[in-house]
Design a protein around this motif. Structure first.
Motif, PDB file in Angstrom:
ATOM      1  N   PRO A 409       0.805  -1.236   0.000  1.00  0.00           N
ATOM      2  CA  PRO A 409       0.000   0.000   0.000  1.00  0.00           C
ATOM      3  C   PRO A 409       0.827   1.269   0.000  1.00  0.00           C
ATOM      4  O   PRO A 409       0.429   2.268  -0.600  1.00  0.00           O
ATOM      5  CB  PRO A 409      -0.820  -0.126   1.293  1.00  0.00           C
ATOM      6  CG  PRO A 409      -0.914  -1.591   1.552  1.00  0.00           C
ATOM      7  CD  PRO A 409       0.391  -2.164   1.080  1.00  0.00           C
ATOM      8  N   ARG A 412       1.765   2.077  -3.624  1.00  0.00           N
ATOM      9  CA  ARG A 412       0.734   1.749  -4.629  1.00  0.00           C
ATOM     10  C   ARG A 412       0.650   2.813  -5.728  1.00  0.00           C
ATOM     11  O   ARG A 412       0.501   2.474  -6.915  1.00  0.00           O
ATOM     12  CB  ARG A 412      -0.616   1.578  -3.942  1.00  0.00           C
ATOM     13  CG  ARG A 412      -1.739   1.188  -4.881  1.00  0.00           C
ATOM     14  CD  ARG A 412      -3.003   0.858  -4.134  1.00  0.00           C
ATOM     15  NE  ARG A 412      -3.007  -0.528  -3.684  1.00  0.00           N
ATOM     16  CZ  ARG A 412      -3.246  -0.910  -2.438  1.00  0.00           C
ATOM     17  NH1 ARG A 412      -3.461   0.007  -1.494  1.00  0.00           N
ATOM     18  NH2 ARG A 412      -3.264  -2.182  -2.120  1.00  0.00           N
ATOM     19  N   GLY A 413       0.728   4.082  -5.377  1.00  0.00           N
ATOM     20  CA  GLY A 413       0.613   5.138  -6.371  1.00  0.00           C
ATOM     21  C   GLY A 413       1.662   5.024  -7.458  1.00  0.00           C
ATOM     22  O   GLY A 413       1.353   5.088  -8.658  1.00  0.00           O
ATOM     23  N   TRP A 416       1.196   1.714  -9.553  1.00  0.00           N
ATOM     24  CA  TRP A 416       0.135   1.844 -10.564  1.00  0.00           C
ATOM     25  C   TRP A 416       0.634   2.637 -11.772  1.00  0.00           C
ATOM     26  O   TRP A 416       0.348   2.279 -12.923  1.00  0.00           O
ATOM     27  CB  TRP A 416      -1.079   2.545  -9.964  1.00  0.00           C
ATOM     28  CG  TRP A 416      -1.965   1.653  -9.158  1.00  0.00           C
ATOM     29  CD1 TRP A 416      -1.681   0.395  -8.717  1.00  0.00           C
ATOM     30  CD2 TRP A 416      -3.282   1.958  -8.694  1.00  0.00           C
ATOM     31  NE1 TRP A 416      -2.744  -0.102  -7.991  1.00  0.00           N
ATOM     32  CE2 TRP A 416      -3.733   0.829  -7.967  1.00  0.00           C
ATOM     33  CE3 TRP A 416      -4.107   3.056  -8.812  1.00  0.00           C
ATOM     34  CZ2 TRP A 416      -4.993   0.796  -7.362  1.00  0.00           C
ATOM     35  CZ3 TRP A 416      -5.358   3.027  -8.213  1.00  0.00           C
ATOM     36  CH2 TRP A 416      -5.795   1.907  -7.504  1.00  0.00           C
ATOM     37  N   PRO A 494      -9.402   7.545  -7.040  1.00  0.00           N
ATOM     38  CA  PRO A 494      -8.286   6.697  -6.575  1.00  0.00           C
ATOM     39  C   PRO A 494      -6.923   7.269  -6.912  1.00  0.00           C
ATOM     40  O   PRO A 494      -5.995   7.216  -6.093  1.00  0.00           O
ATOM     41  CB  PRO A 494      -8.527   5.366  -7.299  1.00  0.00           C
ATOM     42  CG  PRO A 494      -9.963   5.379  -7.688  1.00  0.00           C
ATOM     43  CD  PRO A 494     -10.294   6.813  -7.958  1.00  0.00           C
ATOM     44  N   TRP A 497      -6.246  10.322  -4.618  1.00  0.00           N
ATOM     45  CA  TRP A 497      -5.969   9.926  -3.235  1.00  0.00           C
ATOM     46  C   TRP A 497      -4.543   9.387  -3.105  1.00  0.00           C
ATOM     47  O   TRP A 497      -3.829   9.726  -2.153  1.00  0.00           O
ATOM     48  CB  TRP A 497      -6.964   8.865  -2.797  1.00  0.00           C
ATOM     49  CG  TRP A 497      -7.015   8.657  -1.315  1.00  0.00           C
ATOM     50  CD1 TRP A 497      -7.868   9.220  -0.422  1.00  0.00           C
ATOM     51  CD2 TRP A 497      -6.144   7.805  -0.534  1.00  0.00           C
ATOM     52  NE1 TRP A 497      -7.594   8.793   0.853  1.00  0.00           N
ATOM     53  CE2 TRP A 497      -6.545   7.922   0.828  1.00  0.00           C
ATOM     54  CE3 TRP A 497      -5.084   6.961  -0.837  1.00  0.00           C
ATOM     55  CZ2 TRP A 497      -5.919   7.226   1.854  1.00  0.00           C
ATOM     56  CZ3 TRP A 497      -4.445   6.270   0.186  1.00  0.00           C
ATOM     57  CH2 TRP A 497      -4.866   6.400   1.511  1.00  0.00           C
ATOM     58  N   LEU A 498      -4.126   8.571  -4.044  1.00  0.00           N
ATOM     59  CA  LEU A 498      -2.789   7.971  -3.974  1.00  0.00           C
ATOM     60  C   LEU A 498      -1.688   8.972  -4.290  1.00  0.00           C
ATOM     61  O   LEU A 498      -0.550   8.794  -3.847  1.00  0.00           O
ATOM     62  CB  LEU A 498      -2.695   6.788  -4.940  1.00  0.00           C
ATOM     63  CG  LEU A 498      -3.526   5.561  -4.586  1.00  0.00           C
ATOM     64  CD1 LEU A 498      -3.468   4.530  -5.713  1.00  0.00           C
ATOM     65  CD2 LEU A 498      -3.052   4.920  -3.278  1.00  0.00           C
ATOM     66  N   ASN A 499      -2.005  10.000  -5.063  1.00  0.00           N
ATOM     67  CA  ASN A 499      -0.995  10.986  -5.476  1.00  0.00           C
ATOM     68  C   ASN A 499      -1.457  12.385  -5.093  1.00  0.00           C
ATOM     69  O   ASN A 499      -1.396  13.315  -5.893  1.00  0.00           O
ATOM     70  CB  ASN A 499      -0.779  10.900  -6.994  1.00  0.00           C
ATOM     71  CG  ASN A 499      -0.390   9.513  -7.448  1.00  0.00           C
ATOM     72  OD1 ASN A 499       0.724   9.054  -7.222  1.00  0.00           O
ATOM     73  ND2 ASN A 499      -1.319   8.819  -8.094  1.00  0.00           N
ATOM     74  N   PHE A 581      -8.863  -0.065  -4.290  1.00  0.00           N
ATOM     75  CA  PHE A 581      -7.411  -0.257  -4.345  1.00  0.00           C
ATOM     76  C   PHE A 581      -7.076  -1.724  -4.586  1.00  0.00           C
ATOM     77  O   PHE A 581      -6.226  -2.054  -5.417  1.00  0.00           O
ATOM     78  CB  PHE A 581      -6.769   0.239  -3.045  1.00  0.00           C
ATOM     79  CG  PHE A 581      -6.853   1.727  -2.858  1.00  0.00           C
ATOM     80  CD1 PHE A 581      -6.859   2.579  -3.938  1.00  0.00           C
ATOM     81  CD2 PHE A 581      -6.933   2.278  -1.585  1.00  0.00           C
ATOM     82  CE1 PHE A 581      -6.948   3.961  -3.775  1.00  0.00           C
ATOM     83  CE2 PHE A 581      -7.012   3.646  -1.402  1.00  0.00           C
ATOM     84  CZ  PHE A 581      -7.022   4.491  -2.498  1.00  0.00           C
ATOM     85  N   ASP A 585      -5.605  -3.157  -8.157  1.00  0.00           N
ATOM     86  CA  ASP A 585      -4.289  -3.808  -8.151  1.00  0.00           C
ATOM     87  C   ASP A 585      -4.261  -4.947  -9.164  1.00  0.00           C
ATOM     88  O   ASP A 585      -3.235  -5.197  -9.815  1.00  0.00           O
ATOM     89  CB  ASP A 585      -3.980  -4.366  -6.761  1.00  0.00           C
ATOM     90  CG  ASP A 585      -3.484  -3.310  -5.794  1.00  0.00           C
ATOM     91  OD1 ASP A 585      -3.229  -2.164  -6.228  1.00  0.00           O
ATOM     92  OD2 ASP A 585      -3.353  -3.613  -4.597  1.00  0.00           O
TER      93      ASP A 585
END
Length: 829
Positions: A409, A412-413, A416, A494, A497-499, A581, A585
């Motif tokens: 996790p 993850r950004g 991806w 998504p 949120w990740l970046n 997420f 994945d």
């Protein structure tokens, strides 16, 4: 982020101002809590990295607007500078370095005092709490003043307290500028000189130099203090520099007083980012012999990991911020977070691994949610992905390989982005897009954002809303051939949120994701694209679960009624972020047909309830979708994906073939190598599937497959012989429905002949014969119906009697006549 090394993780806590519960904003919605606003602004602070600043790591929100901030911490402060061998001039220079870097990012400290100027083990300055003024909107979101009265500049005190930022009043005091920090620093240096144990001449020199920093003090404020100080120590201080314009940290760094100090420091340069135009490290290799890299058992491997990684692992190991503060019995500024259970027991080899060690092979087989909470396992995965991502794009295949296991996790950004093939100077591309000029879509974006994943504290913050607007607008402006449809905001969520602190990367990921999975979904008139997609989905339901398909068709519960939000948002509209997420994945490892399998897997989890209900009950069921087990959904989606022939999901409105299709990585292991790339990317031949009009496509219950897929799945050799699988059976059964005479003139090796004219009895059941017995023995495997042309009535009958995995051969037997793979029976003697 830089390594932990001799630093600690520290935490401080404070309360945001409470808002009235019965007041709404101008949009009619409840006011955003100040703690949420602070949480949103805090995210930028995590990106501010400099040797003179304590790195911010995380912020958590508790009850009653409590906020707990985690940051880099050191036990020593300015009060201990003499013990560490530091000089006043050094402290002045290093503090100014930190202040100048903050000013370049539009920030000021405003809370300088001796306790917030920390010192590391080498006696270097580390400014703490430098972001408090920024995250609280210049103090407007808290009920206490930012700063310490003894160190605040006169104009700051004269302004009085800030008003809450939620009010409509326009009399908020102006934010403090860089010069207010210079005043505070001057007071600090003045204090150091007065208590220093330096010799009298040196102390006089230091005081004189520190007063340079205070050259904008009104003479009346300090005249008496300076006079008393000079008389006490027996030297004279000239105040010739007083009355000059107040300097900034940048001005003071250029002052001649620091000429002998500045040469000892290397100019700080921001590290090269993963996505930029700068040259990357193509020479990075993964070590083959791990044992050679971990000979020193005493090395502090954990200290070499970044601060955010150590904090993430501490949380996985059971760390609880509020519990740590409670254990101290008081709420104080910087209690050290020293409890790192289990981490010190991790062997050095784990920090240098390229593959998971044998002793952790059992962990790999545990459910994903358990693996993500296993401290040792996550440490190993983080180290591995850190190495692979630093070598991206040169190690892209390795990233794909490890992502099939799982994605940590914490990374993850970036993972991806690697899976989506994002490369180049994404920041320059993003900066070049006009995100400020008004466009017609602005109004719809403003309406949609306050309804998109607003249960999440980060996305619901004002900063989150602003970033949402910028990224969405950048995508709309940079894709003039497409339009904004409702649901695009859910797709963006998504990635944002990740970046959160890298809008350019969020935009780049979104821009790479949409063409792959949602090609032309955002055309102004997308009806033909959507209808084709839903028709193929209907065929996938019939292919994998004919009983469910028959029932849904009988009650009229077609995908148009429930599946459009699924696919238009790739399930982000129906699932919370933590489930998305895990789902994505795996989605990112599959091709553009994988979403069909996810949709079928969701239906199969609801299968019993759907089969037991009629149209109205099904509508109600999907209006409030029941809890879906995402891990099971992912697992079953992969199985469905591996059972689906590539060409069965062919869509003529899918993304056109790429110039060079990337077929280097298989999606889900050896069993899925055949399905790793999009069918659209494969070179077109005479054996490929032909485009089909939407009307004709809708008329067929079962999907078509191409002749090349049939050859591949039947494993036909050049001589027309069928290769046997390890189990002794071909992977599929080819059912030739032509007449006995036509079958005898040439057929596919291993196929069975069930003439359509005699296949079914009057009541619609299969007629009993040796060939139908073979068909029944292959139930559950892929059954391909072959005729003269593409009449699919036989396949439709099989679906009606609940035969799964039924497909038809595109173009019929005519497609195979020129392959040389047809078999003619030997004449009987």
């Amino acid at each position: 982020m830089r390594p932990l090394r001799d630093a600690q993780l520290g935490a401080f806590t404070f309360f945001a101002s409470a808002l009235p519960h019965d007041v709404c904003g101008s949009n009619g919605l409840p006011l955003t809590p100040n703690s949420i606003k602070i949480l949103g602004r805090f995210q930028l602070l995590k990106t501010i990295t400099h040797p003179r600043l304590c790195q911010y790591v995380d912020i958590t929100r508790g009850k009653h607007e409590r906020l707990v901030v985690v940051a880099e911490h050191y036990e020593s402060s300015l009060n201990d500078f003499q013990k560490l061998g530091a000089t006043v001039l050094q402290i002045a220079y290093e503090t100014l370095e930190g202040l100048e870097f903050m000013n370049k990012h539009g920030m000021v400290h405003r809370a300088l005092n001796a306790q917030n100027v920390l010192m590391d083990g080498k006696g270097r300055v580390k400014l703490a709490k430098f972001g408090l003024y920024h995250m609280t909107d210049h103090g407007a979101d808290v009920d206490f003043p930012i700063g310490y009265p003894s160190y605040l500049a006169p104009e700051v005190i004269a302004q009085g307290p800030a008003h809450h930022s939620d009010t409509s009043q326009g009399d908020n005091p102006l934010p403090s500028g860089p010069k207010t920090d210079v005043w505070s620093l001057g007071v600090l240096l003045f204090e150091l000189c007065t208590v220093s144990s330096l010799t009298q001449p040196s102390r006089a020199l230091m005081i004189d130099r520190s007063l340079t920093c205070l050259c904008f003090f009104p003479l009346g404020c300090i005249d008496d203090i300076v006079t008393v100080l000079a008389e006490e120590h027996g030297f004279t201080i000239t105040l010739d520099s007083f009355g000059l314009p107040p300097p900034t940290p940048a001005d003071l760094l250029a002052d001649p007083v620091f000429e002998g100090v500045s040469c000892l420091y290397t100019l700080y340069q921001q590290p090269v980012g993963l996505f930029s135009s700068s040259l990357r490290c193509a020479h990075l290799e993964l070590p083959e012999d791990i044992g050679q890299l971990c000979k020193d058992d005493d090395e502090d491997y954990l200290g070499e990991r970044s601060i955010d990684e150590v904090y993430h692992l501490w949380c996985l190991a059971g760390g609880d911020l509020e519990k740590e503060l409670t254990n101290k019995e008081i709420i104080q500024s910087k209690p050290p977070v020293c409890t790192l259970p289990k981490l010190k027991d991790v062997s050095g080899e784990c920090h240098l691994l390229t593959e998971s060690p044998n002793e952790l092979s059992c962990t790999v087989n545990l459910p994903l949610i358990i693996r993500e909470r296993d401290t040792e396992y996550q440490l190993i995965r983080i180290i591995l992905f850190d190495r692979l991502l630093k070598a991206y794009p040169y190690k892209k295949n390795h990233v794909w390989k490890e992502a099939r296991v799982d994605i940590p996790p914490l990374v993850r950004g970036l993972a991806w982005a690697a899976l989506l093939g994002v490369e180049g100077d994404i920041q320059a591309k993003y900066d070049a897009i006009d995100k400020d000029t008004s466009i017609p879509t602005d109004r719809q974006i403003e309406v949609d954002i306050p309804r998109c994943h607003q249960y999440d504290e980060l996305l619901s913050s004002p900063q989150g809303h602003r970033k949402f607007r910028r990224v969405l607008k950048a995508w709309v402006v940079s894709h003039p051939e497409l339009v904004y449809w409702q649901g695009l905001d859910s797709l963006c969520a998504p990635f944002l949120w990740l970046n959160f602190n890298n809008e350019a990367l969020a935009y780049a990921c979104m821009s790479a994701f949409i063409p792959k999975y949602l090609y032309n979904f955002f055309l102004k008139d997308n009806s033909h694209v959507i209808q084709e997609y839903l028709t193929v989905f209907s065929q996938m339901i019939a292919f994998h679960d004919p009983e469910l398909s028959n029932h849904l068709n009988e009650i009229g519960f077609i995908p148009d009624l429930y599946a459009i939000p699924w696919f238009l948002t790739m399930f982000t509209h129906v699932f919370p972020l933590h489930k998305i997420f895990h789902l994505w994945d795996t989605l990112l490892l599959g091709n553009s047909s994988f979403p069909f399998c996810i949709g079928v897997a969701i239906l199969q989890q609801l299968r019993d309830r759907l089969l037991a209900n009629g149209f109205n009950e099904c509508i109600l069921l999907f209006s409030d979708l029941p809890e879906i087990d995402i891990e099971r959904c992912v697992r079953e989606s992969i199985s469905l994906f591996c059972w689906t022939p590539k060409s069965a999901t062919y869509r003529q409105h899918a993304q056109p073939p790429k110039a060079q299709a990337d077929r280097s990585a298989s999606c889900f292991g050896k069993t899925a190598t055949h399905y790793s790339s999009d069918y659209q990317d494969m070179p077109k031949t005479d054996l490929s599937r032909e485009p089909l009009a939407l009307r004709d496509l809708k008329a067929e219950v079962s999907p078509r497959i191409s002749a090349e897929d049939l050859i591949d799945l039947c494993e036909l050799s050049a001589g027309g012989q069928t290769k046997k699988s390890k189990a002794g059976k071909p992977k599929i059964l080819a059912v030739d429905i032509r007449s006995i005479e036509d079958f005898g003139r040439g057929h596919i090796s291993g196929s069975v002949n069930i003439p359509y004219s005699t296949a079914f009895s009057a009541d619609g059941e299969l007629a009993q014969c040796p060939a139908t017995g073979t068909l029944q023995s292959f139930r559950g495997r892929v059954i391909v119906v072959i005729g003269h042309s593409m009449k699919s009535a036989f396949a439709t009958h099989l679906v009606k009697v609940n035969y799964p995995r039924v497909a038809t051969l595109d173009g019929g037997i005519n497609k195979m006549k020129h392959t040389g793979l047809l078999t003619v029976p030997s004449p009987q003697i």
